[in-house]
Scaffold this motif. Sequence first.
Motif, PDB file in Angstrom:
ATOM      1  N   VAL A  69       0.849  -1.202   0.000  1.00  0.00           N
ATOM      2  CA  VAL A  69       0.000   0.000   0.000  1.00  0.00           C
ATOM      3  C   VAL A  69       0.881   1.247   0.000  1.00  0.00           C
ATOM      4  O   VAL A  69       0.631   2.200  -0.747  1.00  0.00           O
ATOM      5  CB  VAL A  69      -0.957  -0.006   1.220  1.00  0.00           C
ATOM      6  CG1 VAL A  69      -1.676   1.324   1.366  1.00  0.00           C
ATOM      7  CG2 VAL A  69      -1.958  -1.146   1.109  1.00  0.00           C
ATOM      8  N   HIS A  70       1.912   1.248   0.823  1.00  0.00           N
ATOM      9  CA  HIS A  70       2.810   2.400   0.933  1.00  0.00           C
ATOM     10  C   HIS A  70       3.514   2.695  -0.393  1.00  0.00           C
ATOM     11  O   HIS A  70       3.631   3.851  -0.802  1.00  0.00           O
ATOM     12  CB  HIS A  70       3.844   2.131   2.036  1.00  0.00           C
ATOM     13  CG  HIS A  70       4.799   3.243   2.245  1.00  0.00           C
ATOM     14  ND1 HIS A  70       4.423   4.458   2.784  1.00  0.00           N
ATOM     15  CD2 HIS A  70       6.133   3.341   1.981  1.00  0.00           C
ATOM     16  CE1 HIS A  70       5.477   5.247   2.841  1.00  0.00           C
ATOM     17  NE2 HIS A  70       6.531   4.587   2.358  1.00  0.00           N
ATOM     18  N   ARG A  71       3.928   1.651  -1.091  1.00  0.00           N
ATOM     19  CA  ARG A  71       4.690   1.829  -2.331  1.00  0.00           C
ATOM     20  C   ARG A  71       3.820   2.042  -3.568  1.00  0.00           C
ATOM     21  O   ARG A  71       4.224   2.727  -4.503  1.00  0.00           O
ATOM     22  CB  ARG A  71       5.588   0.617  -2.558  1.00  0.00           C
ATOM     23  CG  ARG A  71       6.684   0.503  -1.537  1.00  0.00           C
ATOM     24  CD  ARG A  71       7.586  -0.689  -1.794  1.00  0.00           C
ATOM     25  NE  ARG A  71       8.581  -0.791  -0.744  1.00  0.00           N
ATOM     26  CZ  ARG A  71       8.824  -1.905  -0.063  1.00  0.00           C
ATOM     27  NH1 ARG A  71       8.176  -3.014  -0.336  1.00  0.00           N
ATOM     28  NH2 ARG A  71       9.733  -1.914   0.877  1.00  0.00           N
ATOM     29  N   HIS A  72       2.642   1.404  -3.586  1.00  0.00           N
ATOM     30  CA  HIS A  72       1.808   1.432  -4.791  1.00  0.00           C
ATOM     31  C   HIS A  72       0.514   2.230  -4.646  1.00  0.00           C
ATOM     32  O   HIS A  72      -0.238   2.363  -5.611  1.00  0.00           O
ATOM     33  CB  HIS A  72       1.481  -0.004  -5.234  1.00  0.00           C
ATOM     34  CG  HIS A  72       2.701  -0.781  -5.586  1.00  0.00           C
ATOM     35  ND1 HIS A  72       3.362  -1.580  -4.685  1.00  0.00           N
ATOM     36  CD2 HIS A  72       3.404  -0.859  -6.744  1.00  0.00           C
ATOM     37  CE1 HIS A  72       4.403  -2.138  -5.269  1.00  0.00           C
ATOM     38  NE2 HIS A  72       4.453  -1.710  -6.526  1.00  0.00           N
ATOM     39  N   GLY A  73       0.224   2.701  -3.454  1.00  0.00           N
ATOM     40  CA  GLY A  73      -0.937   3.551  -3.262  1.00  0.00           C
ATOM     41  C   GLY A  73      -2.219   2.826  -2.884  1.00  0.00           C
ATOM     42  O   GLY A  73      -3.156   3.436  -2.397  1.00  0.00           O
ATOM     43  N   VAL A  74      -2.265   1.520  -3.115  1.00  0.00           N
ATOM     44  CA  VAL A  74      -3.461   0.745  -2.795  1.00  0.00           C
ATOM     45  C   VAL A  74      -3.064  -0.715  -2.612  1.00  0.00           C
ATOM     46  O   VAL A  74      -2.098  -1.185  -3.212  1.00  0.00           O
ATOM     47  CB  VAL A  74      -4.541   0.895  -3.906  1.00  0.00           C
ATOM     48  CG1 VAL A  74      -4.074   0.314  -5.216  1.00  0.00           C
ATOM     49  CG2 VAL A  74      -5.863   0.310  -3.484  1.00  0.00           C
ATOM     50  N   GLY A  75      -3.823  -1.418  -1.757  1.00  0.00           N
ATOM     51  CA  GLY A  75      -3.550  -2.834  -1.549  1.00  0.00           C
ATOM     52  C   GLY A  75      -4.827  -3.583  -1.218  1.00  0.00           C
ATOM     53  O   GLY A  75      -5.759  -3.026  -0.642  1.00  0.00           O
ATOM     54  N   ILE A  76      -4.847  -4.854  -1.596  1.00  0.00           N
ATOM     55  CA  ILE A  76      -6.023  -5.696  -1.348  1.00  0.00           C
ATOM     56  C   ILE A  76      -5.897  -6.341   0.027  1.00  0.00           C
ATOM     57  O   ILE A  76      -4.894  -7.001   0.322  1.00  0.00           O
ATOM     58  CB  ILE A  76      -6.158  -6.784  -2.429  1.00  0.00           C
ATOM     59  CG1 ILE A  76      -6.325  -6.152  -3.809  1.00  0.00           C
ATOM     60  CG2 ILE A  76      -7.319  -7.721  -2.109  1.00  0.00           C
ATOM     61  CD1 ILE A  76      -6.295  -7.154  -4.948  1.00  0.00           C
ATOM     62  N   CYS A  77      -6.938  -6.157   0.833  1.00  0.00           N
ATOM     63  CA  CYS A  77      -6.977  -6.751   2.168  1.00  0.00           C
ATOM     64  C   CYS A  77      -7.612  -8.126   2.152  1.00  0.00           C
ATOM     65  O   CYS A  77      -7.312  -8.969   2.988  1.00  0.00           O
ATOM     66  CB  CYS A  77      -7.782  -5.868   3.112  1.00  0.00           C
ATOM     67  SG  CYS A  77      -7.185  -4.191   3.191  1.00  0.00           S
ATOM     68  N   GLY A  78      -8.556  -8.339   1.231  1.00  0.00           N
ATOM     69  CA  GLY A  78      -9.252  -9.612   1.141  1.00  0.00           C
ATOM     70  C   GLY A  78     -10.394  -9.527   0.151  1.00  0.00           C
ATOM     71  O   GLY A  78     -10.720  -8.442  -0.347  1.00  0.00           O
ATOM     72  N   VAL A  79     -11.018 -10.670  -0.120  1.00  0.00           N
ATOM     73  CA  VAL A  79     -12.138 -10.758  -1.055  1.00  0.00           C
ATOM     74  C   VAL A  79     -13.292 -11.427  -0.319  1.00  0.00           C
ATOM     75  O   VAL A  79     -13.124 -12.511   0.244  1.00  0.00           O
ATOM     76  CB  VAL A  79     -11.750 -11.560  -2.316  1.00  0.00           C
ATOM     77  CG1 VAL A  79     -12.927 -11.674  -3.268  1.00  0.00           C
ATOM     78  CG2 VAL A  79     -10.551 -10.917  -3.008  1.00  0.00           C
ATOM     79  N   TYR A  80     -14.460 -10.764  -0.333  1.00  0.00           N
ATOM     80  CA  TYR A  80     -15.602 -11.209   0.464  1.00  0.00           C
ATOM     81  C   TYR A  80     -16.904 -10.993  -0.294  1.00  0.00           C
ATOM     82  O   TYR A  80     -16.948 -10.270  -1.285  1.00  0.00           O
ATOM     83  CB  TYR A  80     -15.661 -10.410   1.778  1.00  0.00           C
ATOM     84  CG  TYR A  80     -14.373 -10.422   2.542  1.00  0.00           C
ATOM     85  CD1 TYR A  80     -14.062 -11.463   3.408  1.00  0.00           C
ATOM     86  CD2 TYR A  80     -13.435  -9.400   2.400  1.00  0.00           C
ATOM     87  CE1 TYR A  80     -12.870 -11.477   4.116  1.00  0.00           C
ATOM     88  CE2 TYR A  80     -12.240  -9.410   3.096  1.00  0.00           C
ATOM     89  CZ  TYR A  80     -11.971 -10.460   3.953  1.00  0.00           C
ATOM     90  OH  TYR A  80     -10.784 -10.477   4.647  1.00  0.00           O
TER      91      TYR A  80
END
Length: 110
Positions: A69-80
């Motif tokens: 998230v810090h390097r790319h601006g967004v990150g996936i936490c999970g899929v629900y």
Amino acid sequence: MPGRPNGDSGDRGTGTGVVTRTRQKTKKPSLYRVLILNDDYTPMEFVVHVLERFFGKPHEEAVTIMLHVHRHGVGICGVYTFEVAETKVTQVIELARRHQHPLQCTMEKE
């Protein structure tokens, strides 16, 4: 031919049919990605805490996601499913606001 006591004439060869049962196919629910967005103010340790608490991530995985998230601006936490994803987004945002962090969490259809 006289009828039987139960009213059955004994005529078994006529009026037969096949009973069919229709099964409804259940559609799998749509899935949603829960995303955390980078900002310049929320401490990295807080993001790791959120990932561990609400998404059940082990510490090492939480750190890896936080750095992404810090390097790319967004990150996936999970899929629900929709309801679960919506609840997790709300929980993250509420905790961030209580700690006065501008952390943003959102969801998108997979």
